[in-house]
Design a protein around this motif. Structure first.
Motif, mmCIF file in Angstrom:
data_model
loop_
_atom_site.group_PDB
_atom_site.id
_atom_site.type_symbol
_atom_site.label_atom_id
_atom_site.label_comp_id
_atom_site.label_asym_id
_atom_site.label_seq_id
_atom_site.Cartn_x
_atom_site.Cartn_y
_atom_site.Cartn_z
ATOM 1 N N ARG A 32 0.816 -1.221 0.000
ATOM 2 C CA ARG A 32 0.000 0.000 0.000
ATOM 3 C C ARG A 32 0.849 1.271 0.000
ATOM 4 O O ARG A 32 0.407 2.328 -0.460
ATOM 5 C CB ARG A 32 -0.933 0.014 1.218
ATOM 6 C CG ARG A 32 -2.130 -0.921 1.086
ATOM 7 C CD ARG A 32 -2.961 -0.926 2.345
ATOM 8 N NE ARG A 32 -4.145 -1.748 2.181
ATOM 9 C CZ ARG A 32 -5.324 -1.286 1.779
ATOM 10 N NH1 ARG A 32 -5.473 -0.013 1.502
ATOM 11 N NH2 ARG A 32 -6.348 -2.099 1.660
ATOM 12 N N ASN A 36 -1.201 3.050 -4.023
ATOM 13 C CA ASN A 36 -2.414 3.589 -3.417
ATOM 14 C C ASN A 36 -3.631 2.973 -4.118
ATOM 15 O O ASN A 36 -3.811 3.156 -5.321
ATOM 16 C CB ASN A 36 -2.428 5.108 -3.566
ATOM 17 C CG ASN A 36 -3.661 5.735 -2.952
ATOM 18 O OD1 ASN A 36 -4.577 5.046 -2.493
ATOM 19 N ND2 ASN A 36 -3.700 7.052 -2.931
ATOM 20 N N PRO A 37 -4.461 2.211 -3.386
ATOM 21 C CA PRO A 37 -5.610 1.570 -4.037
ATOM 22 C C PRO A 37 -6.565 2.546 -4.703
ATOM 23 O O PRO A 37 -7.349 2.139 -5.577
ATOM 24 C CB PRO A 37 -6.299 0.837 -2.877
ATOM 25 C CG PRO A 37 -5.223 0.625 -1.866
ATOM 26 C CD PRO A 37 -4.343 1.833 -1.968
ATOM 27 N N ASP A 38 -6.528 3.825 -4.309
ATOM 28 C CA ASP A 38 -7.417 4.814 -4.922
ATOM 29 C C ASP A 38 -6.918 5.290 -6.284
ATOM 30 O O ASP A 38 -7.663 5.928 -7.027
ATOM 31 C CB ASP A 38 -7.570 6.025 -3.988
ATOM 32 C CG ASP A 38 -8.292 5.666 -2.701
ATOM 33 O OD1 ASP A 38 -9.137 4.744 -2.729
ATOM 34 O OD2 ASP A 38 -8.007 6.300 -1.667
ATOM 35 N N ASP A 39 -5.654 5.001 -6.602
ATOM 36 C CA ASP A 39 -5.081 5.406 -7.891
ATOM 37 C C ASP A 39 -5.232 4.231 -8.859
ATOM 38 O O ASP A 39 -4.343 3.389 -9.002
ATOM 39 C CB ASP A 39 -3.607 5.785 -7.714
ATOM 40 C CG ASP A 39 -3.011 6.422 -8.959
ATOM 41 O OD1 ASP A 39 -3.529 6.158 -10.066
ATOM 42 O OD2 ASP A 39 -2.003 7.145 -8.834
ATOM 43 N N GLU A 40 -6.350 4.185 -9.537
ATOM 44 C CA GLU A 40 -6.644 3.022 -10.370
ATOM 45 C C GLU A 40 -5.715 2.912 -11.575
ATOM 46 O O GLU A 40 -5.403 1.805 -12.028
ATOM 47 C CB GLU A 40 -8.107 3.049 -10.811
ATOM 48 C CG GLU A 40 -9.079 2.839 -9.659
ATOM 49 C CD GLU A 40 -10.509 2.662 -10.112
ATOM 50 O OE1 GLU A 40 -10.767 2.739 -11.337
ATOM 51 O OE2 GLU A 40 -11.385 2.429 -9.250
ATOM 52 N N CYS A 43 -2.506 1.385 -10.247
ATOM 53 C CA CYS A 43 -2.740 -0.013 -9.889
ATOM 54 C C CYS A 43 -2.930 -0.884 -11.126
ATOM 55 O O CYS A 43 -2.426 -2.019 -11.183
ATOM 56 C CB CYS A 43 -3.958 -0.125 -8.977
ATOM 57 S SG CYS A 43 -3.729 0.648 -7.357
ATOM 58 N N GLY A 61 -10.152 -2.379 2.421
ATOM 59 C CA GLY A 61 -10.235 -1.513 1.247
ATOM 60 C C GLY A 61 -11.684 -1.257 0.901
ATOM 61 O O GLY A 61 -12.590 -1.898 1.422
ATOM 62 N N THR A 62 -11.883 -0.335 0.012
ATOM 63 C CA THR A 62 -13.233 0.049 -0.368
ATOM 64 C C THR A 62 -13.881 -1.015 -1.245
ATOM 65 O O THR A 62 -13.210 -1.876 -1.829
ATOM 66 C CB THR A 62 -13.216 1.373 -1.146
ATOM 67 O OG1 THR A 62 -12.491 1.177 -2.368
ATOM 68 C CG2 THR A 62 -12.557 2.480 -0.327
ATOM 69 N N ARG A 64 -15.158 -0.338 -4.028
ATOM 70 C CA ARG A 64 -14.692 -0.031 -5.387
ATOM 71 C C ARG A 64 -13.371 -0.727 -5.672
ATOM 72 O O ARG A 64 -13.165 -1.259 -6.770
ATOM 73 C CB ARG A 64 -14.545 1.479 -5.553
ATOM 74 C CG ARG A 64 -14.041 1.892 -6.912
ATOM 75 C CD ARG A 64 -14.160 3.369 -7.146
ATOM 76 N NE ARG A 64 -13.613 3.765 -8.428
ATOM 77 C CZ ARG A 64 -13.860 4.919 -9.025
ATOM 78 N NH1 ARG A 64 -14.663 5.812 -8.450
ATOM 79 N NH2 ARG A 64 -13.321 5.213 -10.186
ATOM 80 N N PHE A 65 -12.469 -0.751 -4.696
ATOM 81 C CA PHE A 65 -11.188 -1.422 -4.880
ATOM 82 C C PHE A 65 -11.393 -2.931 -5.043
ATOM 83 O O PHE A 65 -10.751 -3.573 -5.873
ATOM 84 C CB PHE A 65 -10.263 -1.122 -3.700
ATOM 85 C CG PHE A 65 -8.929 -1.808 -3.765
ATOM 86 C CD1 PHE A 65 -8.096 -1.623 -4.860
ATOM 87 C CD2 PHE A 65 -8.511 -2.633 -2.735
ATOM 88 C CE1 PHE A 65 -6.857 -2.252 -4.920
ATOM 89 C CE2 PHE A 65 -7.276 -3.269 -2.788
ATOM 90 C CZ PHE A 65 -6.441 -3.077 -3.887
ATOM 91 N N CYS A 112 -19.050 -4.697 -0.320
ATOM 92 C CA CYS A 112 -17.969 -5.311 -1.097
ATOM 93 C C CYS A 112 -18.478 -6.499 -1.897
ATOM 94 O O CYS A 112 -18.143 -6.663 -3.083
ATOM 95 C CB CYS A 112 -16.836 -5.745 -0.174
ATOM 96 S SG CYS A 112 -15.897 -4.389 0.565
#
Length: 245
Positions: A32, A36-40, A43, A61-62, A64-65, A112
């Protein structure tokens, strides 16, 4: 098989990694700090370079992730929880039953699950109960009861709670099988599904087998048949797991 596992700093994921490596599989973790899991975009580029054959999403994680990962690998397993079901209505809880969680954690896992199933037709969702292991730190029933004894001077154990629970090694083996031989859909991984041990009985058995001097105090303040039943995957029963010790 090149296996990506999230949550390797957690409780169950290291046992899954251990089982995978013992069978000759390559294990990759999710860093992590670097990803960053928010940076698709970042990733997605990393996954394209690494090209895992399978993904086991055991980390936080979210939703969305979780969906992002599920959409990018046909062999995908996500660990959900028995807590997607509230104690009203009571169990046993089948894979087809309505999820009734009222707490934040249960609702988070429901979100999820829904995101994953919308993103992938091949994903497997494995709902699990409280895990048991002789040494693994984290959310481990044995270690939790040790802490209760230290903190309270006793272990409070309801005789009217039938918990969903399993030894980590059995859960890890089942997850690895789902990754090696995918079975899409919802799976209930609960070693107490057939044995139906109440929590006071389980606490006393753990104390005997692991030589703990817990003072088990029985109560009836919490009532719930939490067992997870149905679905295509079954774990060895608790009675068999204790017999191996």
């Amino acid at each position: 098989m090149r296996l990506l596992i999230t949550g390797l700093n957690g409780t169950l994921a290291p046992r899954l990694a251990q089982a995978a490596r013992a069978m000759g599989h390559e294990v990759i973790g999710w860093d992590r700090a670097a990803l960053n899991p928010d940076d698709e975009t970042l990733c997605a580029d990393w996954l394209e370079r690494v090209r895992p054959d399978a993904v086991a999403h055991l980390g936080t994680g979210t939703a969305r992730f979780a969906a992002f990962l599920a959409a990018r690998c046909e062999r995908f397993v996500f660990t959900s929880t028995a807590m997607v079901f509230d104690h009203e209505p009571d169990g046993p809880h089948d894979v087809a039953h309505e999820r009734t969680a009222k707490d934040d954690y249960g609702r988070y896992k429901i979100g999820c699950e829904d995101a994953i199933l919308a993103a992938s037709k091949t994903a497997a969702i494995a709902r699990i109960g409280w895990q048991i292991d002789p040494t693994q730190p984290g959310n481990n029933m044995l270690m939790a009861l040790d802490e209760w004894q230290r903190r309270d001077g006793h272990v409070a154990a309801s005789r009217v709670w039938i918990p969903a629970c399993s030894f980590m090694t059995d859960t890890a083996a089942a997850l690895l099988t789902l990754l090696r031989r995918p079975q899409p859909g919802v799976h209930h991984l609960d070693s107490n599904a057939d044995d139906a041990w109440c929590f006071d009985e389980l606490a006393r058995t753990l104390a005997r087998r692991f030589r703990r001097d817990w003072q088990v105090q029985v109560h009836e303040d919490y009532r719930h048949d939490q067992r997870l039943v149905g679905g295509p995957t079954a774990l060895p029963p608790l009675s068999a797991a204790f017999a191996r010790l």
